[in-house]
Design a protein around this motif. Sequence first.
Motif, PDB file in Angstrom:
ATOM      1  N   PRO A 183     -30.170  -5.701 -19.186  1.00 26.19           N
ATOM      2  CA  PRO A 183     -30.446  -5.310 -20.637  1.00 26.19           C
ATOM      3  C   PRO A 183     -30.097  -3.732 -20.706  1.00 26.19           C
ATOM      4  O   PRO A 183     -30.249  -3.062 -20.133  1.00 26.19           O
ATOM      5  CB  PRO A 183     -31.736  -5.366 -20.952  1.00 26.19           C
ATOM      6  N   LYS A 184     -29.459  -3.512 -21.881  1.00 21.40           N
ATOM      7  CA  LYS A 184     -29.136  -2.221 -21.947  1.00 21.40           C
ATOM      8  C   LYS A 184     -30.262  -1.318 -22.435  1.00 21.40           C
ATOM      9  O   LYS A 184     -30.297  -0.168 -22.380  1.00 21.40           O
ATOM     10  CB  LYS A 184     -27.891  -1.889 -22.817  1.00 21.40           C
ATOM     11  N   HIS A 185     -30.911  -2.081 -23.334  1.00 25.21           N
ATOM     12  CA  HIS A 185     -32.117  -1.471 -24.020  1.00 25.21           C
ATOM     13  C   HIS A 185     -33.287  -2.331 -23.859  1.00 25.21           C
ATOM     14  O   HIS A 185     -33.236  -3.423 -23.644  1.00 25.21           O
ATOM     15  CB  HIS A 185     -31.945  -1.237 -25.666  1.00 25.21           C
ATOM     16  N   VAL A 186     -34.358  -1.531 -23.899  1.00 25.44           N
ATOM     17  CA  VAL A 186     -35.825  -2.467 -23.756  1.00 25.44           C
ATOM     18  C   VAL A 186     -36.783  -2.177 -24.915  1.00 25.44           C
ATOM     19  O   VAL A 186     -36.476  -1.078 -25.476  1.00 25.44           O
ATOM     20  CB  VAL A 186     -36.620  -2.422 -22.561  1.00 25.44           C
ATOM     21  N   ALA A 187     -37.396  -3.326 -25.445  1.00 24.66           N
ATOM     22  CA  ALA A 187     -38.276  -3.003 -26.499  1.00 24.66           C
ATOM     23  C   ALA A 187     -39.318  -2.067 -26.039  1.00 24.66           C
ATOM     24  O   ALA A 187     -39.654  -2.092 -24.572  1.00 24.66           O
ATOM     25  CB  ALA A 187     -38.711  -4.418 -27.146  1.00 24.66           C
ATOM     26  N   ILE A 188     -40.029  -1.165 -26.939  1.00 24.55           N
ATOM     27  CA  ILE A 188     -41.039  -0.395 -26.423  1.00 24.55           C
ATOM     28  C   ILE A 188     -42.118  -0.771 -25.734  1.00 24.55           C
ATOM     29  O   ILE A 188     -42.760  -0.341 -24.827  1.00 24.55           O
ATOM     30  CB  ILE A 188     -41.239   0.768 -27.652  1.00 24.55           C
ATOM     31  N   HIS A 207     -41.268  -1.955 -22.329  1.00 26.28           N
ATOM     32  CA  HIS A 207     -41.334  -0.660 -21.585  1.00 26.28           C
ATOM     33  C   HIS A 207     -42.700  -0.064 -21.045  1.00 26.28           C
ATOM     34  O   HIS A 207     -42.999   0.165 -20.108  1.00 26.28           O
ATOM     35  CB  HIS A 207     -40.558   0.575 -22.416  1.00 26.28           C
ATOM     36  N   VAL A 208     -43.820  -0.176 -22.236  1.00 28.14           N
ATOM     37  CA  VAL A 208     -45.086   0.088 -21.966  1.00 28.14           C
ATOM     38  C   VAL A 208     -45.678  -0.805 -20.788  1.00 28.14           C
ATOM     39  O   VAL A 208     -46.269  -0.338 -19.830  1.00 28.14           O
ATOM     40  CB  VAL A 208     -46.037   0.228 -22.974  1.00 28.14           C
ATOM     41  N   ILE A 256     -38.691  -7.212 -17.380  1.00 26.53           N
ATOM     42  CA  ILE A 256     -37.498  -6.482 -17.901  1.00 26.53           C
ATOM     43  C   ILE A 256     -36.366  -6.948 -17.177  1.00 26.53           C
ATOM     44  O   ILE A 256     -35.249  -7.416 -17.472  1.00 26.53           O
ATOM     45  CB  ILE A 256     -37.519  -4.983 -18.150  1.00 26.53           C
TER      46      ILE A 256
END
Lengths: 380, 380
Positions: free
Chosen positions: A255-260, A263-264, A294
Amino acid sequence: MAAAAATVPSPATSFPSTTRKATVLSLRVSRRFKVAASAAASPGPDPSPAFKSVTAFAPATVANLGPGFDFLGCAVADASLSLGDTVTATLDPSLPPGTVAIAGITSPSRPHLADRLSRDPLRNCAGIAAAAALQALGVRSHAVSLRLAKGLPLGSGLGSSAASAAAAAKAVDALFGSLLYRDDLVLAGLESEKAVSGFHADNIAPAILGGFVLVRSYEPFHLMPLPCPPALRLHFVLVTPDFEAPTSKMRAALPKHVAIKHHVRNSSQAAALVAAVLQGDAGVIGSAMSSDGIVEPTRAPLIPGMVAVKAAALEAGALGCTISGAGPTAVAVIEGAEKGEEIARRMVDAFLSVGKLKATATIAQLDRAGARVISTSSLE
Amino acid sequence: MAAAAATVPSPATSFPSTTRKATVLSLRVSRRFKVAASAAASPGPDPSPAFKSVTAFAPATVANLGPGFDFLGCAVADASLSLGDTVTATLDPSLPPGTVAIAGITSPSRPHLADRLSRDPLRNCAGIAAAAALQALGVRSHAVSLRLAKGLPLGSGLGSSAASAAAAAKAVDALFGSLLYRDDLVLAGLESEKAVSGFHADNIAPAILGGFVLVRSYEPFHLMPLPCPPALRLHFVLVTPDFEAPTSKMRAALPKHVAIKHHVRNSSQAAALVAAVLQGDAGVIGSAMSSDGIVEPTRAPLIPGMVAVKAAALEAGALGCTISGAGPTAVAVIEGAEKGEEIARRMVDAFLSVGKLKATATIAQLDRAGARVISTSSLE
């Protein structure tokens, strides 16, 4: 040696050099070496050889370890040292001073593998790392030929290229009296990784240092070895299916982005994994390794049977299971070797029944030593 | 006590209870307590009091610590214990059994602060945590009144609500002979945090346990204390500007998504921070704390002067600096207290000159003890 050297005149890896290609390589190497405390930056003394020949072994490595994607890795080896690569570096007066040549490649357990590897030292993991090590050492009056014995399969997620690079850098350094710092060796290997499989040190660092290593940052370059208590009897069940999972394809699946919140969650599991390694808690090491929300979910579906293999490993009593590196090897972690064979059997079965893939299993231990010299030949 | 109890008849925090509201609270509490080994799940023995009255102190806490956003925190205290809250829990036979009342709130250093806090035990951090602790203990035959002495300012990013909750839970548990497990106490405090400032344990866990704590996961609930070597003389310069930074507003400023490369970078720094704590490396603790590339960049601009304050702290020799919790307190880390006053002065100056905010500074140490009993009154 003369014949091999003749086929690889390659001034391209020499230092100093006058060809354009070599200059480019040299500049790139110099930039990477600016943080190293070695002789790379300025022409220091030209070191004398300590041996005629040195053979070094470097172990397989498991990168990522689930939530430690791109910054954690560990070294693994079996008792017979078949799970790793071996490089013999030999002084070769028939070559132009400062150069490296590949004198031979063998792959005892996989006859066709040796043919797939380039004899051009600029395109060979061992060659690039050896040249970078020579440059870091400041060697100008001697040349080195390499013989590489591949113990690891290619593209399996076990750090095959890093093992070749680590063994080569270690052998060359030892040939000249082991003058390099640990980080210099890793940076020499990183030159090779960059050219062959991408700029990341989570295989090459543990291949050199052994044990678990945290790659904290590249600018500045900071590795943190994570020593675990001697009493921790960590073992790994490594199951490699007959399936090609190119790193580039596996990278493209990220994925290019991950939900915060993801991430946590992943960060806290990676932090828990590091704490568990330092504290010797095999249960937490396993469950943290298993917890990646992720990367594993995007990659596992690309490896036929992987989801079932993980489930089978956990059901059979593994403390955790994930994809080794970019795959396709599945790695399960256990404490002690007792359950290893049963878990391996179940994982192989799952690859076959669900993924329709044949697979081979190895039970390995944590390798705490990393790249090491295994034999030397004295100067006459 | 009778007067205070009369103003708070509140069966809402009693156990067992027949009101609808109480049933809802009770169910929620029970769910949280399912992992606790205490008496919460089933009606065990009704414990007898061990004291007539217990006073407990709980320290301030620094949550997030940069890249440890939402899962790392540590406890800090100064020598005079002014940096924390104190709760006295007293058996109160004038109250209905199983209930909690707030008998008084004082705030010696901030006279108006006490007026801003609710005397309704259901709306007060200490009250909610005390009720949850009573329930976890299985106390059915006794009631408790609380006196809260606030040492911490509200909404400053120093875990003010967690300190009240931790001191209350600790005092109530000690009143009945310290029967609860560590995690039960944290879960009791978490009930309070959930109601008052959000469902996160990165303040309440270190407020109870002391030192650095990693909140690994909530389902299952898993805390990992991170003991650091005794020789590590970690100090914190805490500079609180006269500025309200509500947690909700600071939360709204968070990015919803992060780029994978920022995720990897922050995760590796959080992992490095954890390793450095366990290994006692103050320099890496500081630089890792300073390295957050996700949360701090979005929050710092909302606190006037924060960017300049951080720069001033680092320039004056701090090992690292970031926002404490959701702010507005800035926290700088140093080894030993020697440079503390100079760094504090520079940070206060920067808040004034750049942010146009008055600020107060405190130099604190790592508090390794967490919530503790500081006095008791025997049963007659």
